[in-house]
Every structure is written in structure tokens, then in C-alpha cells.
Design a protein around this motif. Structure first.
Motif, PDB file in Angstrom:
ATOM      1  N   ILE A 166      31.796  40.078  40.691  1.00  0.00           N
ATOM      2  CA  ILE A 166      33.093  40.689  40.367  1.00  0.00           C
ATOM      3  C   ILE A 166      33.096  42.139  40.825  1.00  0.00           C
ATOM      4  O   ILE A 166      34.075  42.652  41.338  1.00  0.00           O
ATOM      5  N   ASN A 167      31.964  42.801  40.691  1.00  0.00           N
ATOM      6  CA  ASN A 167      31.820  44.180  41.160  1.00  0.00           C
ATOM      7  C   ASN A 167      31.127  44.255  42.531  1.00  0.00           C
ATOM      8  O   ASN A 167      30.959  45.327  43.086  1.00  0.00           O
ATOM      9  N   SER A 168      30.732  43.101  43.067  1.00  0.00           N
ATOM     10  CA  SER A 168      29.969  43.036  44.329  1.00  0.00           C
ATOM     11  C   SER A 168      28.742  43.941  44.299  1.00  0.00           C
ATOM     12  O   SER A 168      28.504  44.694  45.238  1.00  0.00           O
ATOM     13  N   GLN A 172      29.120  46.494  35.085  1.00  0.00           N
ATOM     14  CA  GLN A 172      30.392  47.093  35.506  1.00  0.00           C
ATOM     15  C   GLN A 172      31.422  46.029  35.866  1.00  0.00           C
ATOM     16  O   GLN A 172      31.101  45.087  36.581  1.00  0.00           O
ATOM     17  N   GLU A 173      32.640  46.223  35.371  1.00  0.00           N
ATOM     18  CA  GLU A 173      33.786  45.346  35.638  1.00  0.00           C
ATOM     19  C   GLU A 173      33.766  44.056  34.824  1.00  0.00           C
ATOM     20  O   GLU A 173      34.677  43.247  34.934  1.00  0.00           O
TER      21      GLU A 173
HETATM   22  C1  LIG Z   1      31.965  48.611  40.857  1.00  0.00           C
HETATM   23  O1  LIG Z   1      32.186  49.370  39.682  1.00  0.00           O
HETATM   24  C2  LIG Z   1      32.169  50.773  39.867  1.00  0.00           C
HETATM   25  C3  LIG Z   1      32.345  51.424  38.513  1.00  0.00           C
HETATM   26  O2  LIG Z   1      33.397  50.857  37.790  1.00  0.00           O
HETATM   27  C4  LIG Z   1      33.263  51.178  40.824  1.00  0.00           C
HETATM   28  O3  LIG Z   1      33.171  52.565  41.075  1.00  0.00           O
HETATM   29  C5  LIG Z   1      33.096  50.416  42.116  1.00  0.00           C
HETATM   30  O4  LIG Z   1      34.165  50.692  42.974  1.00  0.00           O
HETATM   31  C6  LIG Z   1      33.050  48.920  41.860  1.00  0.00           C
HETATM   32  N1  LIG Z   1      32.830  48.231  43.101  1.00  0.00           N
HETATM   33  C7  LIG Z   1      33.554  47.182  43.472  1.00  0.00           C
HETATM   34  C8  LIG Z   1      33.203  46.597  44.794  1.00  0.00           C
HETATM   35  O5  LIG Z   1      34.438  46.716  42.781  1.00  0.00           O
END
Ligand SMILES: *[C@@H]1O[C@H](CO)[C@@H](O)[C@H](O)[C@H]1NC(C)=O
Ligand SMILES: *[C@@H]1O[C@H](CO)[C@@H](O)[C@H](O)[C@H]1NC(C)=O
Ligand SMILES: *[C@@H]1O[C@H](CO)[C@@H](O)[C@H](O)[C@H]1NC(C)=O
Ligand SMILES: *[C@@H]1O[C@H](CO)[C@@H](O)[C@H](O)[C@H]1NC(C)=O
Ligand SMILES: *[C@@H]1O[C@H](CO)[C@@H](O)[C@H](O)[C@H]1NC(C)=O
Ligand SMILES: *[C@@H]1O[C@H](CO)[C@@H](O)[C@H](O)[C@H]1NC(C)=O
Length: 441
Positions: free
Chosen positions: A126-128, A173-174
């Protein structure tokens, strides 16, 4: 030299006998259950596993294509049954790991931080984000069920440890509020379906039925769970396809994908073939690009740009009487129902996927609810529940949460096939109707 050889023969014989008795036992085993809730804010599918000694509930996001279970070990991991997986051990080798943690300076060992430990790559799709995590094992417990009265029994603990990756909390994260990791149901040695099959002597298959309603739970049933919802012949089957190149964010050289790929041959709108480059529908053996997979970590399906454009065009042709509205994010095509007079006059085109079959091609007619979505804040709009996946996606077509909600999907890892049946047409049976956790939540 003869004696060791004899010994080996004898040992093999013992193993052979014991595996038969295991198989017999498994026939009597009820499926084990995880309730699944759709998180209202993130749309993620969440479940609660029980882990450690003493057992504690751990909320995790369901990742159908994840390699293994991974949890945050940095905060509050207390367990007397935690064991790290040593480098070079058999489970380490079978996990496909090519990493080993070491330390020349003395470190006080704790979960996630032991010397000479097998490491693997937990991934948050989800956050890759990927990282390195200690491979460990601990006791895990699931709910037992009873076919006949659909009662949820008690928590059944594994006798031995279930492997997972122990990692730092930044990987969360996310993920939805309160979530401490992800439950990877991927098709590999470390995926929960194979591990739970070994730990609980269950057949190597699982069923997933996601509720479209955030107020009521769906389920994942490990073992022979399909019969709780449907008879064998009520499902339509298509082969699970192998992708020899990992589709995770980071992976070891030579690691295969553990995601669930199926063979979409054609897309039909009202029976008309959407013209697409068929090369995109195949999985490239060299780099693993292309093909179609099923995912629980994207809320709406995606299609590679040229496929999406062609699909959208056929769809617009078929629905031409309905006024197009300014789309609401994340959707790209919405229709205005406000001045339509009566909804009964609205005829949504039929969207079908022609799937690979061993002999005949099968057609999966998607229910309207599996490809049309109503944005939360606008009841006047109805939007196409497929999004543009970009020009160079790793996988050409991704079927997301919307596409599989209120469908019973049975993943059979032994027969290498997935069976499906829509429950939308059924007035009584929904994913949430058999095992309800609502009173407990
Ligand atoms: C992953 O999470 C971080 C912190 O919330 C954020 O800065 C980043 O853009 C996220 N990356 C993606 C690929 O969603
Ligand atoms: C960690 O393990 C390695 C290999 O077994 C060993 O050589 C090293 O001394 C260990 N480090 C500590 C601090 O115990
Ligand atoms: C469940 O029902 C079937 C058919 O009615 C019966 O044969 C079977 O013994 C029952 N199983 C249990 C555990 O009650
Ligand atoms: C598969 O990918 C390789 C490497 O990118 C490429 O050279 C080859 O042409 C592709 N094969 C097909 C059939 O598209
Ligand atoms: C394939 O289709 C033919 C004709 O409809 C049918 O007779 C046959 O049983 C089918 N085979 C399978 C494996 O479904
Ligand atoms: C199944 O679909 C493929 C691709 O469209 C086609 O080449 C093949 O002939 C079809 N097989 C049958 C039995 O209809």
C-alpha cells in the motif's frame, strides 16, 4: 556404509506412514476462520489474528498476494514462545531467503534483533515500501468452525510456531488505524495458507469472501471452507498461473511471484470483444510483466492504459443514454443519475471476463456492483470501478477489492486453480451471513 543407508530407508518409511495418518486426520478437520472487516476510512480489509504466549489479538491488513505474515516487533512484542529462525536452517532455506543477520558486537537479543538470524523482505504494497526483517516463528491461533451449524467455536492454537517476519514499525505507514502488520496469503512456502495447512493439518486451500459492507464482516476460511457457502459444482474454476518473477517491491534474485495470477483472455462489454493487445494479457516469462492478478490491497481494479482506454470506449458506446458527469477522485468515469427520471430505465452494460480453462474458456460475468461504485459523498453519481493503471504497470490487469467483494473465491493450491461464485444475485446468502462477528466487534 550400509548401515546409514538402511537407517535412511527406515526413516523414509516412517515419514511415509506418518504422512498418511496426517492426511486421514485432515479429512475430519473443520476449516479455521479469520473474520475480515472492511475499514471505513482506508477501504483496507482487516483481520485479527491471535499470536504469542500468552495469546494477544493482533490487527493486520489482509494482503492476498503477500509472502508471509509480518508484524511490528519494535513495540510491545512480548512472548515466551518467540523463536528466531537461524541462518542456514531448513525453514530459512525453504523460505527462499538469501539473507542472514549477524552482529560482531554483543547485542541483547530481543524479538526482531537476534544474532545469526535468517532475514527476509517484508513488503507493504500500500505504501510500496520494503525493508529487511528477522524471520521468526511463534504460536498462532485461529477460530475453529463447525460446518453444520456455522457456529464459531473456540480459538485453536498451533502446536508449533508459524513463521512470520518481525520488523520495524515504520513499515506500518499508510495502514489503517490500530493495524500492526499484514497477513500475507501468498502462494508460497511461507504464505499463511501453506503454513496453516502444515500447522493444523488442513488441506492446502482457502476460501475468501469479502463483505462489501463496512458494518458486517466477511471471512477467510483455511482448509475445506468452500462447502460452507456452496457446493463444489456451483463454482466456476480457472487455473492459477505461475509468474516466475517476483512482483513484490524488492526480492531475491530468482524469487518467483507468490501472487494469484489468472488467465484473462478477453474482456467483453455486452458480449462485444474489447480490442486489446493480447501480448499484455500474457505474463512475460523473462521479466514477469503483464497478465492479470487478484489483489486485496487495491480498492478498485486497474488496467494498463491502452486496455483501459479501449474498455472505457466500449463501455461508453454501450451506455450512451446516461449523461457523463465530472468524475470524483479516484474515479475517472462517472455518470449523473440526478436528472435521469427513473433508475429503472438505467441499463448498465454487462462486463465479462473470458478466462482460461483447461478445455473450454469460461466467462466470468461481473455483477454490476463489482464494476460500478457509488462515491461516498455523492449519491447522484455512479462511477466505473476500474482505474487507469498507467502505461507500464508490472501487471496489466489487477482485479481489486470491488471486483471480488460478495464473491466466494476458493484458492486450491494443490489443484492450482481458483473457483468463484457471485453471491450478489443471491438474496439470502452474502459473505457476512454465515459467520457473524458483529456483536463481538
Ligand atoms: C509512504 O508513506 C510515507 C509517509 O506517510 C509517504 O511520505 C510516502 O510518500 C509513502 N509512499 C508511497 C509510495 O505511498
Ligand atoms: C553472532 O554469530 C556469529 C556466527 O555464529 C558469531 O561469530 C558472533 O560471535 C556472534 N556475535 C555475538 C555478539 O555473539
Ligand atoms: C454434519 O451433517 C452431516 C449431514 O447431515 C452429517 O453426516 C455429519 O455427521 C454432521 N457432522 C457433524 C460434525 O455434526
Ligand atoms: C519480455 O521481456 C523481455 C525483457 O524486457 C523482452 O526482451 C521481450 O521482448 C518480452 N517478450 C514479449 C513476448 O513481449
Ligand atoms: C466443454 O464444453 C463442451 C460443450 O459445451 C462440454 O460438453 C464439455 O463438458 C466441456 N468441458 C469441460 C471440462 O467443462
Ligand atoms: C479460448 O480462448 C483463446 C483466446 O481467445 C482461444 O485462442 C481458444 O481457441 C479458446 N478455446 C476454446 C476451447 O474456446
Amino acid at each position: 556404509m550400509k548401515i546409514p543407508q538402511l537407517l535412511c530407508t527406515f526413516l523414509f518409511f516412517l515419514l511415509f506412514i506418518s504422512s498418511i495418518s496426517i492426511a486421514k486426520k485432515s479429512l475430519r478437520h473443520y476449516p479455521l476462520l479469520l473474520p475480515v472487516f472492511k475499514d471505513e476510512i482506508t477501504g483496507q480489509y482487516l483481520t485479527q489474528i491471535y499470536q504469542r504466549t500468552p495469546l494477544v489479538p493482533v490487527k493486520v491488513t489482509v494482503d492476498l498476494g503477500g509472502r508471509f505474515l509480518w508484524v511490528d516487533c519494535e513495540n510491545d512484542y512480548i512472548s515466551s514462545s518467540y523463536k528466531n529462525v537461524p541462518c542456514g536452517s531448513t525453514p530459512c532455506k525453504l523460505s527462499g531467503s538469501q539473507g542472514c543477520y549477524g552482529s560482531s558486537r554483543p547485542i541483547p537479543p530481543r524479538p526482531g534483533c537476534n544474532n545469526h538470524t535468517c532475514s527476509h523482505i517484508p513488503y507493504n504494497p500500500i505504501n510500496s515500501t520494503s525493508t529487511d526483517g528477522e524471520l521468526a516463528q511463534d504460536i498462532m491461533a485461529l477460530w475453529s468452525t463447525n460446518y453444520n451449524d456455522s457456529k464459531i467455536g473456540h480459538l485453536l492454537s498451533s502446536a508449533s510456531g508459524v513463521m512470520f517476519s518481525c520488523c520495524e514499525d515504520f513499515l506500518l505507514q499508510e495502514l489503517a488505524y490500530g493495524v500492526k502488520g499484514m497477513a500475507g496469503l501468498g502462494n508460497g512456502y511461507t504464505g499463511l495458507p501453506s503454513q496453516l495447512a502444515r500447522a493444523f493439518r488442513l488441506p492446502r486451500k482457502f476460501a475468501i469472501c469479502l463483505s462489501a459492507n463496512t458494518k458486517s464482516n466477511g471471512v477467510i476460511l483455511f482448509g475445506e471452507g468452500r462447502s460452507v457457502y456452496a457446493s463444489n459444482d456451483a463454482l466456476t474454476y480457472t487455473p492459477l498461473l505461475k509468474n516466475h518473477v517476483s512482483t513484490a517491491g524488492a526480492y531475491y534474485p530468482g524469487e518467483p511471484s507468490v501472487e494469484y495470477f489468472i488467465g484473462v483472455k478477453k474482456i467483453l462489454v455486452n458480449g462485444k470483444i474489447v480490442p486489446i493487445n493480447s501480448k499484455l494479457l500474457a505474463i512475460n516469462k523473462t521479466n514477469g510483466v503483464g497478465g492479470t492478478k487478484i489483489s486485496t490491497v487495491v480498492p478498485y481494479g486497474t488496467m494498463e492504459t491502452s486496455i483501459y482506454k479501449a474498455f472505457k470506449q466500449e463501455f461508453l458506446k454501450a451506455i450512451d443514454k446516461v449523461p457523463i458527469a465530472e468524475p470524483i477522485r479516484p474515479f475517472e468515469l462517472c455518470f449523473n443519475l440526478l436528472n435521469l427520471g427513473t433508475l429503472t430505465g438505467l441499463i448498465i452494460p454487462q462486463v465479462s471476463l473470458v478466462l482460461q480453462d483447461d478445455q473450454n474458456n469460461t466467462t466470468w460475468d461481473l455483477s454490476v456492483d463489482n464494476f460500478m461504485a457509488s462515491p461516498v459523498d455523492s449519491s447522484d453519481l455512479l462511477c466505473l470501478g476500474f482505474l487507469d493503471g498507467g502505461k507500464f504497470p508490472r501487471t496489466s490487469i489487477v482485479l481489486g477489492g470491488l471486483q471480488i467483494e460478495e464473491n466466494l473465491l476458493e484458492f486450491d493450491l494443490v489443484k492450482k486453480r481458483v473457483g468463484f461464485k457471485s453471491l450478489y444475485q443471491s438474496s439470502l446468502l452474502k459473505c457476512s451471513n454465515k459467520f457473524s462477528f458483529t456483536s463481538k466487534a
